[in-house]
Design a protein around this motif. Sequence first.
Motif, PDB file in Angstrom:
ATOM      1  N   THR A  82       9.471   9.848  -0.387  1.00 56.39           N
ATOM      2  CA  THR A  82       9.172   8.446  -0.699  1.00 56.39           C
ATOM      3  C   THR A  82       8.903   7.648   0.576  1.00 56.39           C
ATOM      4  O   THR A  82       7.971   6.839   0.634  1.00 56.39           O
TER       5      THR A  82
ATOM      6  N   ALA B 237       5.435   8.274   1.908  1.00 54.42           N
ATOM      7  CA  ALA B 237       4.446   7.540   1.117  1.00 54.42           C
ATOM      8  C   ALA B 237       4.465   6.051   1.472  1.00 54.42           C
ATOM      9  O   ALA B 237       3.411   5.436   1.660  1.00 54.42           O
TER      10      ALA B 237
ATOM     11  N   SER C 210       1.679   5.934   4.080  1.00 57.22           N
ATOM     12  CA  SER C 210       0.652   6.025   3.023  1.00 57.22           C
ATOM     13  C   SER C 210       0.075   7.432   2.932  1.00 57.22           C
ATOM     14  O   SER C 210      -1.135   7.613   2.820  1.00 57.22           O
ATOM     15  N   GLU C 211       0.948   8.411   3.007  1.00 55.24           N
ATOM     16  CA  GLU C 211       0.546   9.824   2.976  1.00 55.24           C
ATOM     17  C   GLU C 211       1.227  10.546   1.833  1.00 55.24           C
ATOM     18  O   GLU C 211       2.357  10.216   1.466  1.00 55.24           O
ATOM     19  N   LYS C 212       0.534  11.536   1.307  1.00 58.07           N
ATOM     20  CA  LYS C 212       1.105  12.354   0.244  1.00 58.07           C
ATOM     21  C   LYS C 212       1.162  13.825   0.626  1.00 58.07           C
ATOM     22  O   LYS C 212       1.936  14.579   0.055  1.00 58.07           O
ATOM     23  N   ARG C 213       0.345  14.249   1.592  1.00 53.71           N
ATOM     24  CA  ARG C 213       0.389  15.635   2.070  1.00 53.71           C
ATOM     25  C   ARG C 213       1.485  15.744   3.112  1.00 53.71           C
ATOM     26  O   ARG C 213       1.500  14.986   4.087  1.00 53.71           O
TER      27      ARG C 213
ATOM     28  N   PHE D 127       4.875  10.758  -7.189  1.00 54.31           N
ATOM     29  CA  PHE D 127       4.331  10.009  -6.044  1.00 54.31           C
ATOM     30  C   PHE D 127       4.362   8.549  -6.346  1.00 54.31           C
ATOM     31  O   PHE D 127       4.057   8.041  -7.317  1.00 54.31           O
TER      32      PHE D 127
ATOM     33  N   HIS E 243       3.838  16.130  -9.470  1.00 56.47           N
ATOM     34  CA  HIS E 243       4.755  15.588  -8.473  1.00 56.47           C
ATOM     35  C   HIS E 243       5.009  14.095  -8.710  1.00 56.47           C
ATOM     36  O   HIS E 243       4.184  13.399  -9.256  1.00 56.47           O
TER      37      HIS E 243
ATOM     38  N   PRO F  95      -0.707  16.415  -3.099  1.00 55.50           N
ATOM     39  CA  PRO F  95      -0.676  15.565  -4.286  1.00 55.50           C
ATOM     40  C   PRO F  95      -1.163  16.319  -5.518  1.00 55.50           C
ATOM     41  O   PRO F  95      -2.218  16.909  -5.514  1.00 55.50           O
TER      42      PRO F  95
END
Length: 154
Positions: free
Chosen positions: A99, A102, A106-109, A154, A152, A148
């Motif tokens: 979390t 993110a 601002s990343e999900k990988r 997110f 998952h 992503p």
Amino acid sequence: MLSVSVKSFDELSLRELYDILRLRSEVFVVEQDCVYQDIDGRDSGALHLIGKKGDEVVAYTRIFRPGMYFEEASIGRVVVKGNYRQYGYGHDIIKASITAIANHFSEKRIRISAQEYLVRFYEKHGFEQEGEGYLEDGIPHIAMIRVPQAKHDF
């Protein structure tokens, strides 16, 4: 319940820094019987997730924005104090780390270097093995990536 805070290196109090380094040494050096350079010069560029039960630091991770450790965002130094592992705090600190990546980057990988015996633990959080295993500081590791996907959170 585990209380998790996110702090930059400069926001850490001396007591928090001491408690974090003590926990990392207690588990990574003493418990795992691994002599290695834990203080690696990267802490100042990380965000630190501190999991506390009352005033005691019982869980910890550090996270990096993409390009600082790996090409992707990353989580490292994942640790839970031995006598607190039974409460699921490892899952809590990993969820908080995902979390925080993110929210702050601002990343999900996310890429990690996981100790091989923890592969199933990380798979529960959407990480998948990548490539062959390798030794890091004498301990078997494997690269894992979280990408992503609809399944998952997110």
